[in-house]
Design a protein around this motif. Sequence first.
Motif, PDB file in Angstrom:
ATOM      1  N   LEU A 137      65.114  23.032  53.488  1.00 28.00           N
ATOM      2  CA  LEU A 137      64.848  22.735  52.082  1.00 28.00           C
ATOM      3  C   LEU A 137      63.429  23.135  51.681  1.00 28.00           C
ATOM      4  N   ARG A 138      62.485  23.002  52.603  1.00 19.47           N
ATOM      5  CA  ARG A 138      61.127  23.479  52.302  1.00 19.47           C
ATOM      6  C   ARG A 138      61.142  24.981  52.049  1.00 19.47           C
ATOM      7  N   ASN A 139      61.886  25.699  52.889  1.00 22.89           N
ATOM      8  CA  ASN A 139      61.947  27.147  52.729  1.00 22.89           C
ATOM      9  C   ASN A 139      62.639  27.560  51.438  1.00 22.89           C
ATOM     10  N   LEU A 140      63.488  26.685  50.896  1.00 23.79           N
ATOM     11  CA  LEU A 140      64.152  26.963  49.626  1.00 23.79           C
ATOM     12  C   LEU A 140      63.285  26.586  48.433  1.00 23.79           C
ATOM     13  N   GLY A 141      62.107  26.025  48.680  1.00 23.39           N
ATOM     14  CA  GLY A 141      61.179  25.724  47.600  1.00 23.39           C
ATOM     15  C   GLY A 141      61.196  24.304  47.107  1.00 23.39           C
ATOM     16  N   TYR A 142      61.961  23.428  47.735  1.00 20.67           N
ATOM     17  CA  TYR A 142      61.998  22.029  47.312  1.00 20.67           C
ATOM     18  C   TYR A 142      60.798  21.269  47.880  1.00 20.67           C
ATOM     19  N   SER A 143      60.364  20.259  47.148  1.00 24.67           N
ATOM     20  CA  SER A 143      59.388  19.319  47.707  1.00 24.67           C
ATOM     21  C   SER A 143      60.179  18.263  48.477  1.00 24.67           C
ATOM     22  N   VAL A 144      59.885  18.126  49.769  1.00 21.58           N
ATOM     23  CA  VAL A 144      60.702  17.307  50.660  1.00 21.58           C
ATOM     24  C   VAL A 144      59.814  16.402  51.507  1.00 21.58           C
ATOM     25  N   THR A 145      60.266  15.178  51.694  1.00 21.57           N
ATOM     26  CA  THR A 145      59.641  14.258  52.635  1.00 21.57           C
ATOM     27  C   THR A 145      60.747  13.594  53.452  1.00 21.57           C
ATOM     28  N   VAL A 146      60.448  13.329  54.716  1.00 22.11           N
ATOM     29  CA  VAL A 146      61.377  12.626  55.595  1.00 22.11           C
ATOM     30  C   VAL A 146      60.839  11.230  55.869  1.00 22.11           C
ATOM     31  N   PHE A 147      61.691  10.215  55.731  1.00 23.53           N
ATOM     32  CA  PHE A 147      61.365   8.859  56.145  1.00 23.53           C
ATOM     33  C   PHE A 147      62.039   8.601  57.484  1.00 23.53           C
ATOM     34  N   GLU A 148      61.267   8.167  58.463  1.00 22.70           N
ATOM     35  CA  GLU A 148      61.796   7.896  59.801  1.00 22.70           C
ATOM     36  C   GLU A 148      61.332   6.508  60.243  1.00 22.70           C
ATOM     37  N   ALA A 149      62.297   5.652  60.627  1.00 23.21           N
ATOM     38  CA  ALA A 149      61.962   4.288  61.034  1.00 23.21           C
ATOM     39  C   ALA A 149      61.203   4.250  62.349  1.00 23.21           C
ATOM     40  N   GLY A 150      61.475   5.209  63.236  1.00 25.85           N
ATOM     41  CA  GLY A 150      60.763   5.265  64.503  1.00 25.85           C
ATOM     42  C   GLY A 150      59.361   5.809  64.330  1.00 25.85           C
ATOM     43  N   SER A 151      58.572   5.693  65.380  1.00 26.23           N
ATOM     44  CA  SER A 151      57.181   6.150  65.302  1.00 26.23           C
ATOM     45  C   SER A 151      57.002   7.580  65.780  1.00 26.23           C
ATOM     46  N   ASP A 152      58.107   8.272  66.043  1.00 28.34           N
ATOM     47  CA  ASP A 152      58.008   9.656  66.502  1.00 28.34           C
ATOM     48  C   ASP A 152      59.299  10.388  66.160  1.00 28.34           C
ATOM     49  N   LEU A 153      59.329  11.693  66.430  1.00 30.63           N
ATOM     50  CA  LEU A 153      60.515  12.509  66.203  1.00 30.63           C
ATOM     51  C   LEU A 153      61.637  12.145  67.176  1.00 30.63           C
ATOM     52  N   GLY A 154      62.840  12.625  66.856  1.00 31.96           N
ATOM     53  CA  GLY A 154      63.920  12.533  67.828  1.00 31.96           C
ATOM     54  C   GLY A 154      65.169  11.831  67.360  1.00 31.96           C
ATOM     55  N   GLY A 155      65.091  11.033  66.305  1.00 36.39           N
ATOM     56  CA  GLY A 155      66.294  10.320  65.890  1.00 36.39           C
ATOM     57  C   GLY A 155      66.780   9.405  66.997  1.00 36.39           C
ATOM     58  N   VAL A 156      68.024   9.591  67.410  1.00 41.32           N
ATOM     59  CA  VAL A 156      68.592   8.747  68.460  1.00 41.32           C
ATOM     60  C   VAL A 156      67.800   8.867  69.757  1.00 41.32           C
ATOM     61  N   TRP A 157      67.147  10.000  69.964  1.00 40.23           N
ATOM     62  CA  TRP A 157      66.381  10.198  71.193  1.00 40.23           C
ATOM     63  C   TRP A 157      65.012   9.534  71.146  1.00 40.23           C
ATOM     64  N   TYR A 158      64.639   8.993  70.011  1.00 41.67           N
ATOM     65  CA  TYR A 158      63.486   8.100  69.984  1.00 41.67           C
ATOM     66  C   TYR A 158      63.914   6.716  70.471  1.00 41.67           C
ATOM     67  N   TRP A 159      65.051   6.251  69.979  1.00 43.73           N
ATOM     68  CA  TRP A 159      65.500   4.899  70.305  1.00 43.73           C
ATOM     69  C   TRP A 159      66.116   4.812  71.696  1.00 43.73           C
ATOM     70  N   ASN A 160      66.842   5.825  72.108  1.00 39.10           N
ATOM     71  CA  ASN A 160      67.546   5.767  73.400  1.00 39.10           C
ATOM     72  C   ASN A 160      66.659   6.302  74.516  1.00 39.10           C
ATOM     73  N   CYS A 161      65.955   5.398  75.158  1.00 41.02           N
ATOM     74  CA  CYS A 161      65.088   5.774  76.269  1.00 41.02           C
ATOM     75  C   CYS A 161      65.353   4.868  77.463  1.00 41.02           C
ATOM     76  N   TYR A 162      66.555   4.350  77.542  1.00 38.97           N
ATOM     77  CA  TYR A 162      66.937   3.465  78.645  1.00 38.97           C
ATOM     78  C   TYR A 162      67.111   4.285  79.933  1.00 38.97           C
ATOM     79  N   PRO A 163      67.131   3.638  81.085  1.00 41.59           N
ATOM     80  CA  PRO A 163      67.274   4.367  82.350  1.00 41.59           C
ATOM     81  C   PRO A 163      68.558   5.191  82.388  1.00 41.59           C
ATOM     82  N   GLY A 164      68.432   6.473  82.677  1.00 47.30           N
ATOM     83  CA  GLY A 164      69.599   7.339  82.803  1.00 47.30           C
ATOM     84  C   GLY A 164      70.032   8.008  81.519  1.00 47.30           C
ATOM     85  N   ALA A 165      69.405   7.683  80.392  1.00 45.33           N
ATOM     86  CA  ALA A 165      69.810   8.296  79.117  1.00 45.33           C
ATOM     87  C   ALA A 165      69.579   9.798  79.175  1.00 45.33           C
TER      88      ALA A 165
END
Length: 482
Positions: free
Chosen positions: A27-55
């Motif tokens: 969307l940035r490349n298409l010229g839109y002004s875009v912001t992302v809201f993320e509840a976690g403190s880093d990138l990754g989506g599910v891979w921010y939250w899922n850090c249990y042993p063996g994940a």
Amino acid sequence: MSTPTSDELDVLVVGAGFAGLYQLDRLRNLGYSVTVFEAGSDLGGVWYWNCYPGARVDTWAPLYQFSREDLWRDFDFTELYPGWDEVRRYFRHVDRKLDLSKDIRFSTRVIGAEFDEERRQWEVRARDERTGETSSVRARYLVLCTGFGSKPYVPDIPGLDTFAGECHHTARWPQGGLDVTGKRVGVIGTGASGVQVIQESAPDAAHLTVFQRTPNLALPMRQQQLDAAANRAMKESYPERFAMRATTFAGFDYDFQDKGALEVSDEERTAVYEKLWETGGFVSWLGTFNDIFFDAEANATAYAFWRDKVRARITDPATAEKLAPTVAQHPFGVKRLSRAALLRGLQPGQRGPGRPPGHADRASDGDRGGDRGRPRARARRARPGHRLRRGHRRDHGHRHPQHEGRVVRRRLRGRDTHPPRDGDGGLPEPALRVRAAEPLGLLQRSYLRGAAGRLGRPMPGTHAGERVDPDRGDPGSRGGVG
């Protein structure tokens, strides 16, 4: 504390996983002004939250990434099935290449959104997870890249709120890790996350108890370490493999075979199953004979092969019946399979799957023996919603259409979109949901309709001569948590 609305955007994206990062860059490349809201403190989506042993991922590394050459050309994976920490390393690599974080507000949880008909904008309320302060932003388009399993489900277990030991959910695992060495550990649930936690916790825990409702059909992973030479060799075929993802049943670079399990001799069928088993991963599930999901007898041959393979690794008959029942509790492959180093977690002296203890046992001071004060960590796999589990529980042990070789056909919602208003261009105004749609078990039911048309087979449960539309089905993609 609340702050007034200050920002006005073209697009607000919620979630900084694969889908959210793609939307931000596109969307940035298409010229839109875009912001992302993320509840976690880093990138990754599910891979921010899922850090249990063996994940780790359930997909071969070459396919678990963006297909842009400028992103994969100078990134090497170290394992065929990357763990959560390596997936995070990949996200950091993408961030460096595309400079994404500058337009992402981390630790920002969306708590509400209303559409202003007069201004034709979304007013979105968010909370800063570090300070508790709330704020608002206005956006013409709201794009939800939150996935299908972003909200953990915690079962209503009597006594859970008074349990004195440590209690953790796999979808909200402590970011700093959890040491279970010498502790009594109970794992509730044997989905993919449960299998992974069991395998990694068993060697360190003083005692491990697994609470299982339904046995998991786990497949061998065949993990491999990848050096620079292996990565160079894989990259030679990346373009072809990426292109194939869009043409196959499950989005992998392999598909069902062009023959059925009942069309070959017993010897050939066993040889094919053996080859798939040795290949590892989901090939035994989604690269197998093309009638497995359409014929009950064919499906039974797949389950029998899996059952016998698993039972050959178990010495105790009672445990074998719990983990690989003589009679399948549901057809092979209609629920999501796992891939694992099979049964590594069941060591001598540790309890295998069993029924949950009584209520009095649950509400205790962290132990069920005499080792008072030695806490137990509780892990539960996060799923989209417990209503699905209730459905399985209701049908469990009773006559079900699937047991007669038919597939239950259910209407699934695809992307939640509305057509744009007159004069509008680009994205439709109401919220878009970019998501992985539904659990794979349900996705199969939708995709089977299209697969039936492509394979020239009748959809199970349809009448002879009834037309099957190969284009009908859920447009979502598979989930990635293994």
